[in-house]
Design a protein around this motif. Sequence first.
Motif, PDB file in Angstrom:
ATOM      1  N   SER A  66     -19.293  34.621  70.849  1.00  0.00           N
ATOM      2  CA  SER A  66     -19.736  35.991  70.586  1.00  0.00           C
ATOM      3  C   SER A  66     -19.412  36.458  69.178  1.00  0.00           C
ATOM      4  O   SER A  66     -20.202  37.157  68.536  1.00  0.00           O
ATOM      5  N   ASP A  67     -18.217  36.081  68.660  1.00  0.00           N
ATOM      6  CA  ASP A  67     -17.825  36.558  67.338  1.00  0.00           C
ATOM      7  C   ASP A  67     -18.776  36.037  66.265  1.00  0.00           C
ATOM      8  O   ASP A  67     -19.243  36.791  65.401  1.00  0.00           O
ATOM      9  N   THR A 124     -16.256  42.346  74.684  1.00  0.00           N
ATOM     10  CA  THR A 124     -17.209  41.255  74.847  1.00  0.00           C
ATOM     11  C   THR A 124     -17.479  40.985  76.321  1.00  0.00           C
ATOM     12  O   THR A 124     -18.628  40.829  76.751  1.00  0.00           O
ATOM     13  N   VAL A 129     -22.263  37.821  66.571  1.00  0.00           N
ATOM     14  CA  VAL A 129     -22.292  39.204  66.085  1.00  0.00           C
ATOM     15  C   VAL A 129     -22.257  39.247  64.563  1.00  0.00           C
ATOM     16  O   VAL A 129     -22.994  40.022  63.935  1.00  0.00           O
ATOM     17  N   THR A 150     -11.243  43.293  71.410  1.00  0.00           N
ATOM     18  CA  THR A 150     -12.434  42.536  71.020  1.00  0.00           C
ATOM     19  C   THR A 150     -12.903  41.657  72.173  1.00  0.00           C
ATOM     20  O   THR A 150     -14.106  41.513  72.416  1.00  0.00           O
ATOM     21  N   MET A 165     -19.086  48.182  69.157  1.00  0.00           N
ATOM     22  CA  MET A 165     -18.041  47.466  68.431  1.00  0.00           C
ATOM     23  C   MET A 165     -17.603  48.197  67.171  1.00  0.00           C
ATOM     24  O   MET A 165     -16.491  48.006  66.691  1.00  0.00           O
ATOM     25  N   THR A 170     -13.948  41.559  65.643  1.00  0.00           N
ATOM     26  CA  THR A 170     -14.440  40.665  66.675  1.00  0.00           C
ATOM     27  C   THR A 170     -13.509  39.461  66.775  1.00  0.00           C
ATOM     28  O   THR A 170     -12.618  39.294  65.946  1.00  0.00           O
ATOM     29  N   THR A 196     -24.657  45.915  70.068  1.00  0.00           N
ATOM     30  CA  THR A 196     -23.400  45.755  69.336  1.00  0.00           C
ATOM     31  C   THR A 196     -22.829  47.090  68.859  1.00  0.00           C
ATOM     32  O   THR A 196     -21.769  47.109  68.226  1.00  0.00           O
TER      33      THR A 196
END
Length: 292
Positions: free
Chosen positions: A46-47, A142, A50, A138, A242, A98, A239
Amino acid sequence: MVRTFVLMAAMTAFVGFIGLLLGGETGLIIALVIAFAMNFFSYWNSDKAVLRMHGARPVDARAAPELWKMTEDMAHRAGLPMPALYIIETEQPNAFATGRNPQNAAVAVTRGLMQNMSHEEVAGVVAHELAHIKNRDTLTMTITATLAGAVSMLANFAMFFGGGRDRPMGLVGTIAMMILAPLAAGMVQMAISRVREYEADAEGAAICGNPEWLASALAGLGRLSGRIDNIAAERNPATAHMFIVNPLHMHAVDSLFATHPPIDKRIAKLRALGGTRPQRAPAGPTNRGPWG
């Protein structure tokens, strides 16, 4: 943390419940498999995904010495390893963190943040993002986003589940659930996001050492972010939760559907921590040469 755990447990149970309602035992099994698969993928990827979505560019101590040194000092103060640093080339002032854990974390700040905020305000924003890393928000964000996505996927596939005898709901009930399930999942996700923002504000104030720095930054972010487009965020609205403030231009949206708490309430809580009276945020220079 307890409130967050309860909300996440409710979201996980909700995924299974929706699967059960839509497809009986078969739906329950499919729901749990989908949730597990999506979470497994998100945990590892995911990091990176993004950061790519927002065109984030990695920087080091040579490319952004002042930002790097500031982040390094506050990470040390917070007992965290130095996160990877990224810059997003957008004029909207904003930032996000993230990563699945503190050892694999990243902080991304926008060019607009560095150009429009003072050194102290940027420190407050970075401290807020480090607080998210320290609190493992983070990963929490997620997982909840992934579970909400699993519910939406189940709703889209609802009509393909087993026959009427295996499905506890009739056709009308199934259609209603297809509409209401993603809405309910999104509301839970937003509730978790709002809780974590308040906690990150308080922890961030402790990390930077001055609640007014973050309060002043939030005042400036609230004033500027709504007037400047963030094209990448508009293309990837999932997103939005975030970022430190909502990067999307939402008009007259009920607070129930907001991904962030009201900025004025966040500022009031921060100033209560510092025992300071509300004051106008100092204007940052239009160009901070030392930032790089």
